[in-house]
Design a protein around this motif. Structure first.
Motif, PDB file in Angstrom:
ATOM      1  N   ALA A  48      11.864  15.562 -19.026  1.00 39.39           N
ATOM      2  CA  ALA A  48      12.990  14.721 -18.616  1.00 39.39           C
ATOM      3  C   ALA A  48      13.489  15.085 -17.223  1.00 39.39           C
ATOM      4  CB  ALA A  48      14.129  14.837 -19.630  1.00 39.39           C
ATOM      5  N   PHE A  49      13.225  16.327 -16.789  1.00 38.24           N
ATOM      6  CA  PHE A  49      13.667  16.777 -15.469  1.00 38.24           C
ATOM      7  C   PHE A  49      12.568  16.611 -14.419  1.00 38.24           C
ATOM      8  CE2 PHE A  49      12.479  20.246 -18.292  1.00 38.24           C
ATOM      9  CZ  PHE A  49      11.414  20.831 -17.622  1.00 38.24           C
ATOM     10  N   SER A  50      11.513  15.884 -14.776  1.00 42.55           N
ATOM     11  CA  SER A  50      10.412  15.632 -13.858  1.00 42.55           C
ATOM     12  C   SER A  50      10.867  14.741 -12.706  1.00 42.55           C
ATOM     13  CB  SER A  50       9.270  14.950 -14.616  1.00 42.55           C
ATOM     14  OG  SER A  50       8.316  14.406 -13.725  1.00 42.55           O
ATOM     15  N   ASP A  51      10.171  14.877 -11.556  1.00 41.95           N
ATOM     16  CA  ASP A  51      10.417  13.977 -10.445  1.00 41.95           C
ATOM     17  C   ASP A  51       9.331  12.901 -10.353  1.00 41.95           C
ATOM     18  OD1 ASP A  51       8.302  15.491  -9.583  1.00 41.95           O
ATOM     19  OD2 ASP A  51       9.268  16.198  -7.739  1.00 41.95           O
ATOM     20  N   ALA A  52       8.606  12.678 -11.447  1.00 41.30           N
ATOM     21  CA  ALA A  52       7.636  11.588 -11.496  1.00 41.30           C
ATOM     22  C   ALA A  52       8.364  10.268 -11.253  1.00 41.30           C
ATOM     23  CB  ALA A  52       6.931  11.559 -12.843  1.00 41.30           C
ATOM     24  N   PRO A  53       7.810   9.382 -10.438  1.00 42.47           N
ATOM     25  CA  PRO A  53       8.516   8.133 -10.108  1.00 42.47           C
ATOM     26  C   PRO A  53       8.954   7.324 -11.323  1.00 42.47           C
ATOM     27  CG  PRO A  53       6.682   8.461  -8.603  1.00 42.47           C
ATOM     28  CD  PRO A  53       6.566   9.532  -9.643  1.00 42.47           C
ATOM     29  N   TRP A  54       8.117   7.245 -12.361  1.00 41.75           N
ATOM     30  CA  TRP A  54       8.503   6.434 -13.514  1.00 41.75           C
ATOM     31  C   TRP A  54       9.670   7.063 -14.278  1.00 41.75           C
ATOM     32  CZ3 TRP A  54       8.640   7.720 -18.656  1.00 41.75           C
ATOM     33  CH2 TRP A  54       7.950   8.871 -19.062  1.00 41.75           C
ATOM     34  N   VAL A  55       9.739   8.411 -14.282  1.00 42.36           N
ATOM     35  CA  VAL A  55      10.872   9.081 -14.945  1.00 42.36           C
ATOM     36  C   VAL A  55      12.153   8.850 -14.153  1.00 42.36           C
ATOM     37  CG1 VAL A  55      11.822  11.319 -15.647  1.00 42.36           C
ATOM     38  CG2 VAL A  55       9.391  10.821 -16.024  1.00 42.36           C
ATOM     39  N   LEU A  56      12.085   8.961 -12.832  1.00 41.36           N
ATOM     40  CA  LEU A  56      13.268   8.735 -11.994  1.00 41.36           C
ATOM     41  C   LEU A  56      13.743   7.284 -12.113  1.00 41.36           C
ATOM     42  CD1 LEU A  56      12.250  10.723  -8.778  1.00 41.36           C
ATOM     43  CD2 LEU A  56      13.699  11.483 -10.686  1.00 41.36           C
ATOM     44  N   ARG A  57      12.803   6.351 -12.162  1.00 42.44           N
ATOM     45  CA  ARG A  57      13.188   4.951 -12.307  1.00 42.44           C
ATOM     46  C   ARG A  57      13.875   4.711 -13.647  1.00 42.44           C
ATOM     47  NH1 ARG A  57       9.287  -0.479 -12.717  1.00 42.44           N
ATOM     48  NH2 ARG A  57      11.033  -1.930 -13.043  1.00 42.44           N
ATOM     49  N   LEU A  58      13.318   5.292 -14.713  1.00 43.83           N
ATOM     50  CA  LEU A  58      13.918   5.116 -16.035  1.00 43.83           C
ATOM     51  C   LEU A  58      15.307   5.741 -16.097  1.00 43.83           C
ATOM     52  CD1 LEU A  58      13.814   4.215 -18.964  1.00 43.83           C
ATOM     53  CD2 LEU A  58      12.487   6.291 -19.494  1.00 43.83           C
ATOM     54  N   ALA A  59      15.474   6.923 -15.511  1.00 43.86           N
ATOM     55  CA  ALA A  59      16.792   7.572 -15.493  1.00 43.86           C
ATOM     56  C   ALA A  59      17.815   6.696 -14.786  1.00 43.86           C
ATOM     57  CB  ALA A  59      16.693   8.936 -14.811  1.00 43.86           C
ATOM     58  N   ASP A  60      17.427   6.111 -13.652  1.00 43.63           N
ATOM     59  CA  ASP A  60      18.327   5.226 -12.916  1.00 43.63           C
ATOM     60  C   ASP A  60      18.664   3.989 -13.732  1.00 43.63           C
ATOM     61  OD1 ASP A  60      19.694   4.608 -10.334  1.00 43.63           O
ATOM     62  OD2 ASP A  60      18.318   2.899 -10.358  1.00 43.63           O
ATOM     63  N   PHE A  61      17.668   3.434 -14.422  1.00 46.36           N
ATOM     64  CA  PHE A  61      17.877   2.265 -15.276  1.00 46.36           C
ATOM     65  C   PHE A  61      18.867   2.577 -16.392  1.00 46.36           C
ATOM     66  CE2 PHE A  61      16.543  -0.050 -19.150  1.00 46.36           C
ATOM     67  CZ  PHE A  61      16.728  -1.355 -18.729  1.00 46.36           C
ATOM     68  N   LEU A  62      18.714   3.730 -17.016  1.00 46.07           N
ATOM     69  CA  LEU A  62      19.603   4.106 -18.116  1.00 46.07           C
ATOM     70  C   LEU A  62      21.033   4.317 -17.621  1.00 46.07           C
ATOM     71  CD1 LEU A  62      17.245   6.553 -20.032  1.00 46.07           C
ATOM     72  CD2 LEU A  62      17.890   4.228 -20.708  1.00 46.07           C
ATOM     73  N   ARG A  63      21.186   4.909 -16.458  1.00 41.07           N
ATOM     74  CA  ARG A  63      22.541   5.062 -15.905  1.00 41.07           C
ATOM     75  C   ARG A  63      23.179   3.690 -15.690  1.00 41.07           C
ATOM     76  NH1 ARG A  63      20.206   9.653 -13.207  1.00 41.07           N
ATOM     77  NH2 ARG A  63      19.356   8.293 -11.580  1.00 41.07           N
ATOM     78  N   GLY A  64      22.391   2.749 -15.194  1.00 46.55           N
ATOM     79  CA  GLY A  64      22.913   1.417 -14.985  1.00 46.55           C
ATOM     80  C   GLY A  64      23.302   0.736 -16.271  1.00 46.55           C
ATOM     81  N   ARG A  65      22.480   0.888 -17.313  1.00 47.90           N
ATOM     82  CA  ARG A  65      22.801   0.250 -18.599  1.00 47.90           C
ATOM     83  C   ARG A  65      23.983   0.932 -19.272  1.00 47.90           C
ATOM     84  NH1 ARG A  65      22.192  -4.076 -17.574  1.00 47.90           N
ATOM     85  NH2 ARG A  65      22.802  -4.497 -19.718  1.00 47.90           N
ATOM     86  N   GLN A  66      24.101   2.243 -19.092  1.00 50.48           N
ATOM     87  CA  GLN A  66      25.276   2.929 -19.642  1.00 50.48           C
ATOM     88  C   GLN A  66      26.535   2.443 -18.939  1.00 50.48           C
ATOM     89  OE1 GLN A  66      27.189   5.895 -18.347  1.00 50.48           O
ATOM     90  NE2 GLN A  66      28.058   6.621 -20.283  1.00 50.48           N
TER      91      GLN A  66
END
Length: 233
Positions: free
Chosen positions: A68-86
């Motif tokens: 979850a703490f990876s800097d892989a682009p797909w993980v960072l994109r998903l984290a940003d998406f979840l912040r937006g939905r929250q």
């Protein structure tokens, strides 16, 4: 009830053949639990997202071998998406990697645990019971397979369940975010297959003890009903 399953892993062929994928496992779990849900799988690891996430009653983030703490682009994109939905007020559920990513992306912390692998069927004690949590008893059992742990809850989160091995095993943020480290969707057959695949990395002693733990059963169906109650509340 409409649910978006955000799938965060692709199983290797030897596991995908008999078991499919994590999104399918959740669909089968809700079916076994007798829960009527219209669910759609989105492979976010491949960049596939719901065009209108607001049309779903909740978004569920599956498990993954990724950090979850990876800097892989797909993980960072998903984290940003979840912040937006929250921020938009949407209900979010996270399981294992999803639990860790929700904590990490919403202001908490996840990291590799110095306790090593958490595997097999593990017991967690309820730390509080919000109104939507209708669970009976003081503890529940779920299949686990993880090296990482949440080590700090995000702001506004309340601890929901804990164990000596995994002190922050589940949390919620009011009636909007629900996150659990254990896997309600795993069947014993899949849990054992995954354990055998990771046996050498985990080590003989811990792997053998984990294998024996499956004899006691687990509470995946009860947790599926808990998730449905959370979505409906």
């Amino acid at each position: 009830m409409k649910l978006a399953l955000l799938e965060t892993d692709i199983l290797p062929p030897d596991l995908a053949g008999p078991f499919g994928g994590y999104g399918l496992m959740f669909q089968q779990l809700f079916e076994r639990a007798g829960i009527e849900v219209e669910s759609t799988i989105f492979s976010v690891i491949q960049g596939i997202y719901p065009e209108r996430p607001q049309d779903f009653d909740a978004l569920l983030v599956t498990g993954s071998k990724a950090d979850a703490f990876s800097d892989a682009p797909w993980v960072l994109r998903l984290a940003d998406f979840l912040r937006g939905r929250q921020g938009a007020g949407q209900k979010l559920i996270g399981i294992c990697f999803g639990h860790q990513l929700l904590a990490h992306s919403l202001g908490g912390r996840c990291e590799r645990s110095d306790k090593g692998w958490g595997v097999g069927v593990m017991e967690y004690g309820w730390q509080n019971k919000p109104a939507w949590l209708k669970a009976q008893g003081e503890a529940f059992r779920l299949i686990a397979s993880h090296q990482d742990q949440v080590t700090a809850l995000p702001p506004g989160a309340s601890l929901l369940a804990a164990s000596a091995f995994c002190p922050l095993a589940a949390f919620h943020i009011q009636d909007q975010v629900l996150a659990l480290q254990g896997h309600p969707e795993f069947t014993p057959a899949y849990g054992k297959a995954l354990l055998r695949k990771r046996w050498a990395d985990i080590g003989e002693g811990r792997s053998q003890a984990a294998l024996e733990s499956f004899e006691g059963g687990h509470d995946g169906l009860a947790i599926a009903r808990l998730m449905a109650d959370f979505i409906r509340c």
